[in-house]
Design a protein around this motif. Structure first.
Motif, mmCIF file in Angstrom:
data_model
loop_
_atom_site.group_PDB
_atom_site.id
_atom_site.type_symbol
_atom_site.label_atom_id
_atom_site.label_comp_id
_atom_site.label_asym_id
_atom_site.label_seq_id
_atom_site.Cartn_x
_atom_site.Cartn_y
_atom_site.Cartn_z
ATOM 1 N N VAL A 49 93.586 -26.413 -21.208
ATOM 2 C CA VAL A 49 93.032 -25.449 -22.156
ATOM 3 C C VAL A 49 93.001 -26.057 -23.557
ATOM 4 O O VAL A 49 92.020 -25.910 -24.305
ATOM 5 N N LYS A 50 94.060 -26.764 -23.926
ATOM 6 C CA LYS A 50 94.084 -27.439 -25.229
ATOM 7 C C LYS A 50 92.943 -28.449 -25.344
ATOM 8 O O LYS A 50 92.316 -28.582 -26.400
ATOM 9 N N CYS A 51 92.688 -29.160 -24.266
ATOM 10 C CA CYS A 51 91.593 -30.136 -24.272
ATOM 11 C C CYS A 51 90.250 -29.442 -24.469
ATOM 12 O O CYS A 51 89.407 -29.910 -25.245
ATOM 13 N N MET A 52 90.032 -28.344 -23.758
ATOM 14 C CA MET A 52 88.776 -27.617 -23.907
ATOM 15 C C MET A 52 88.613 -27.106 -25.339
ATOM 16 O O MET A 52 87.509 -27.148 -25.911
ATOM 17 N N ASN A 53 89.696 -26.635 -25.930
ATOM 18 C CA ASN A 53 89.649 -26.201 -27.329
ATOM 19 C C ASN A 53 89.256 -27.365 -28.234
ATOM 20 O O ASN A 53 88.389 -27.239 -29.106
ATOM 21 N N MET A 82 111.162 -14.279 -3.409
ATOM 22 C CA MET A 82 112.177 -15.326 -3.541
ATOM 23 C C MET A 82 112.524 -15.517 -5.016
ATOM 24 O O MET A 82 113.685 -15.685 -5.376
ATOM 25 N N THR A 83 111.500 -15.481 -5.864
ATOM 26 C CA THR A 83 111.686 -15.542 -7.309
ATOM 27 C C THR A 83 110.458 -14.972 -7.975
ATOM 28 O O THR A 83 109.342 -15.044 -7.437
ATOM 29 N N GLU A 84 110.639 -14.386 -9.144
ATOM 30 C CA GLU A 84 109.539 -13.842 -9.928
ATOM 31 C C GLU A 84 109.929 -13.913 -11.395
ATOM 32 O O GLU A 84 111.043 -13.541 -11.764
ATOM 33 N N PHE A 85 109.024 -14.409 -12.236
ATOM 34 C CA PHE A 85 109.381 -14.599 -13.645
ATOM 35 C C PHE A 85 108.132 -14.622 -14.515
ATOM 36 O O PHE A 85 107.028 -14.926 -14.065
ATOM 37 N N SER A 86 108.334 -14.305 -15.782
ATOM 38 C CA SER A 86 107.262 -14.311 -16.765
ATOM 39 C C SER A 86 106.929 -15.747 -17.183
ATOM 40 O O SER A 86 107.806 -16.607 -17.252
ATOM 41 N N LEU A 87 105.647 -15.987 -17.468
ATOM 42 C CA LEU A 87 105.218 -17.280 -17.993
ATOM 43 C C LEU A 87 105.200 -17.296 -19.526
ATOM 44 O O LEU A 87 104.826 -18.311 -20.128
ATOM 45 N N ALA A 88 105.625 -16.206 -20.148
ATOM 46 C CA ALA A 88 105.650 -16.144 -21.615
ATOM 47 C C ALA A 88 106.492 -17.264 -22.235
ATOM 48 O O ALA A 88 106.071 -17.858 -23.235
ATOM 49 N N PRO A 89 107.663 -17.594 -21.663
ATOM 50 C CA PRO A 89 108.429 -18.699 -22.254
ATOM 51 C C PRO A 89 107.691 -20.038 -22.209
ATOM 52 O O PRO A 89 107.826 -20.863 -23.115
ATOM 53 N N LEU A 90 106.898 -20.248 -21.162
ATOM 54 C CA LEU A 90 106.101 -21.477 -21.076
ATOM 55 C C LEU A 90 105.038 -21.489 -22.169
ATOM 56 O O LEU A 90 104.862 -22.493 -22.868
ATOM 57 N N VAL A 91 104.328 -20.384 -22.318
ATOM 58 C CA VAL A 91 103.269 -20.302 -23.331
ATOM 59 C C VAL A 91 103.847 -20.519 -24.719
ATOM 60 O O VAL A 91 103.274 -21.241 -25.548
ATOM 61 N N GLU A 92 105.000 -19.910 -24.971
ATOM 62 C CA GLU A 92 105.652 -20.073 -26.273
ATOM 63 C C GLU A 92 106.058 -21.531 -26.505
ATOM 64 O O GLU A 92 105.901 -22.072 -27.603
ATOM 65 N N ALA A 93 106.541 -22.197 -25.460
ATOM 66 C CA ALA A 93 107.033 -23.566 -25.599
ATOM 67 C C ALA A 93 105.911 -24.574 -25.804
ATOM 68 O O ALA A 93 106.080 -25.563 -26.526
ATOM 69 N N VAL A 94 104.758 -24.356 -25.168
ATOM 70 C CA VAL A 94 103.685 -25.364 -25.222
ATOM 71 C C VAL A 94 102.519 -24.963 -26.121
ATOM 72 O O VAL A 94 101.655 -25.780 -26.411
ATOM 73 N N GLY A 95 102.496 -23.700 -26.554
ATOM 74 C CA GLY A 95 101.495 -23.293 -27.524
ATOM 75 C C GLY A 95 100.143 -22.913 -26.963
ATOM 76 O O GLY A 95 99.174 -22.771 -27.718
ATOM 77 N N GLU A 96 100.049 -22.709 -25.666
ATOM 78 C CA GLU A 96 98.775 -22.303 -25.068
ATOM 79 C C GLU A 96 99.045 -21.707 -23.698
ATOM 80 O O GLU A 96 100.017 -22.045 -23.043
ATOM 81 N N ARG A 97 98.147 -20.834 -23.246
ATOM 82 C CA ARG A 97 98.325 -20.178 -21.958
ATOM 83 C C ARG A 97 97.697 -20.997 -20.832
ATOM 84 O O ARG A 97 96.804 -21.803 -21.074
ATOM 85 N N PRO A 98 98.139 -20.788 -19.592
ATOM 86 C CA PRO A 98 97.418 -21.328 -18.446
ATOM 87 C C PRO A 98 96.202 -20.459 -18.170
ATOM 88 O O PRO A 98 96.164 -19.284 -18.564
#
Length: 389
Positions: A49-53, A82-98
């Protein structure tokens, strides 16, 4: 200064956008008369996504990207989480969403961004030749084109790669077949804003949201190479492969359209150190054909293009000598990165698809203890290893 871009897929169109930003004229040639995407969708992670931007195409991701806010693994048989979690920490850490996107959508919009009339379709490369100051592509229709340098984005079965390397590489079967397609979002199958994956028996069923109220789905089954494909029995075949699996998986199978479901025998290619020969550079699948197991195939082609543009941006003037310098710089910056991505995807493929079931079972056991922290850490490392951080 003119570049010949061979291939109007994601890699070729990204490369053209990157070179255009540097004021380089590009002429694009595509083998087929009409692009029919192999695969229904792509998981474009934050680095892509960063590349496309960066390449001026952020609007495409905004239009096509699905709202993938969380991630979950379920036991394929029982359906229990088995596991379930938010991707918000990833977005915050890398500065862009998947951003999962329709493959047909992203390809058509990238072509529209460039201008379809400016692309030569039906131009399949038969061979190429090069001198110190030019390169020529010869097409199967008897025509040819000459430019100052060439970007070969002609895919995993690249003809130009053979010229660059001096030998023909062999594709390696990864040991599994992938079926993929699109269905309308149904929350009885999976939450509408979550990447949900069912795993068991070395098999995998995955569902991702894309724009337009649709799920991108795929089924992975370890199978011998070369089995006959029969769309008429597709639903029955999948019912057999996933007999005893959860109600959600059965509902998904019942929802698919066999006529629009793609079947792909998954391959990769052993990484090789040479991406450039003089004034010809390989890019995308021609340079690093990978399995889709870490979702970096399209992203890495976009990364290639960003780095290519950055290398040309360093030049004070465009001469034949400086072009060769820029392409060698591109090779140096990309060689280790793409090798790492190919091998990382291969290892993930082996674990996911039961090459060693003891190792696969250990992964299933780990997932039951996973809080999301370890998976996000791995995703973060891959994403931040790209050229835009």
């Amino acid at each position: 200064m003119k570049a010949l871009i061979i291939g109007a897929g994601i890699g070729g169109m990204s490369a053209a956008a990157a070179l255009k930003q540097q004021g380089i004229e590009c002429e694009i040639f595509e083998a087929v008369k009409e692009i029919k995407p192999v695969g229904a969708a792509l998981s474009i992670w934050s680095n892509g996504v960063k590349c496309m931007n960066h390449l001026g195409m952020s609007h495409i991701m905004d239009d096509l990207g699905g709202p993938m806010l969380s991630m979950a693994y379920h036991d394929g048989i029982s359906g229990t989480p088995m596991t379930e979690f938010s991707l918000a920490p990833l977005v915050e850490a890398v500065g862009e969403r998947p951003c999962p996107v329709s493959r047909a959508g992203i390809q058509s919009q990238m072509i529209a961004f460039w201008g379809r009339k400016n692309i030569h379709f039906g131009k399949r490369v038969e061979r190429v030749s090069q001198t110190e100051d030019s390169v020529t592509a010869y097409f199967t229709d008897g025509t040819s084109a000459t430019g100052d340098f060439m970007i070969a984005a002609d895919g995993g079965r690249s003809i130009i790669r053979n010229h660059v390397l001096g030998y023909q590489v062999e594709r390696r079967y990864a040991g599994y077949v992938n079926w993929n397609g699109l269905v309308d979002i149904d929350t009885n199958i999976a939450p509408a804003e979550q990447w949900t994956t069912y795993v068991a028996e070395g098999k995998r069923v995955s569902i991702m949201p894309i724009a337009g109220g649709q799920f991108y789905f795929f089924f992975d089954v370890p199978l011998p190479l070369g089995l006959e494909e029969n769309r008429d029995t597709l639903v029955e075949d999948l019912k057999g492969y996933f007999k005893g699996w959860s109600d959600q998986v059965q509902l998904l199978i019942d929802s698919i359209n066999p006529q629009t479901t793609n079947r792909v025998e998954i391959h990769d290619i052993e990484p090789f150190p040479t991406l450039v020969k003089g004034n010809i550079a390989l890019l995308g699948d021609s340079a690093h054909s990978t399995t889709p197991d870490i979702g970096q195939g399209g992203c890495s082609a976009m990364e290639d293009s960003v780095v290519l543009g950055q290398c040309f941006a360093k030049l004070s003037s465009f001469t034949h000598e400086s072009v060769v310098t820029a392409l060698k710089d591109y090779e140096e910056q990309r060689r280790d990165r793409v090798k790492d991505l190919v091998l990382k995807a291969r290892k993930r493929s082996e674990v996911t698809h039961g090459e060693n079931m003891q190792e696969t079972q250990a992964w299933y056991d780990e997932l039951k203890l996973e809080t999301g922290e370890n998976i996000i850490a791995g995703l973060k490392t891959t994403i931040l290893g790209g050229p835009l951080g």
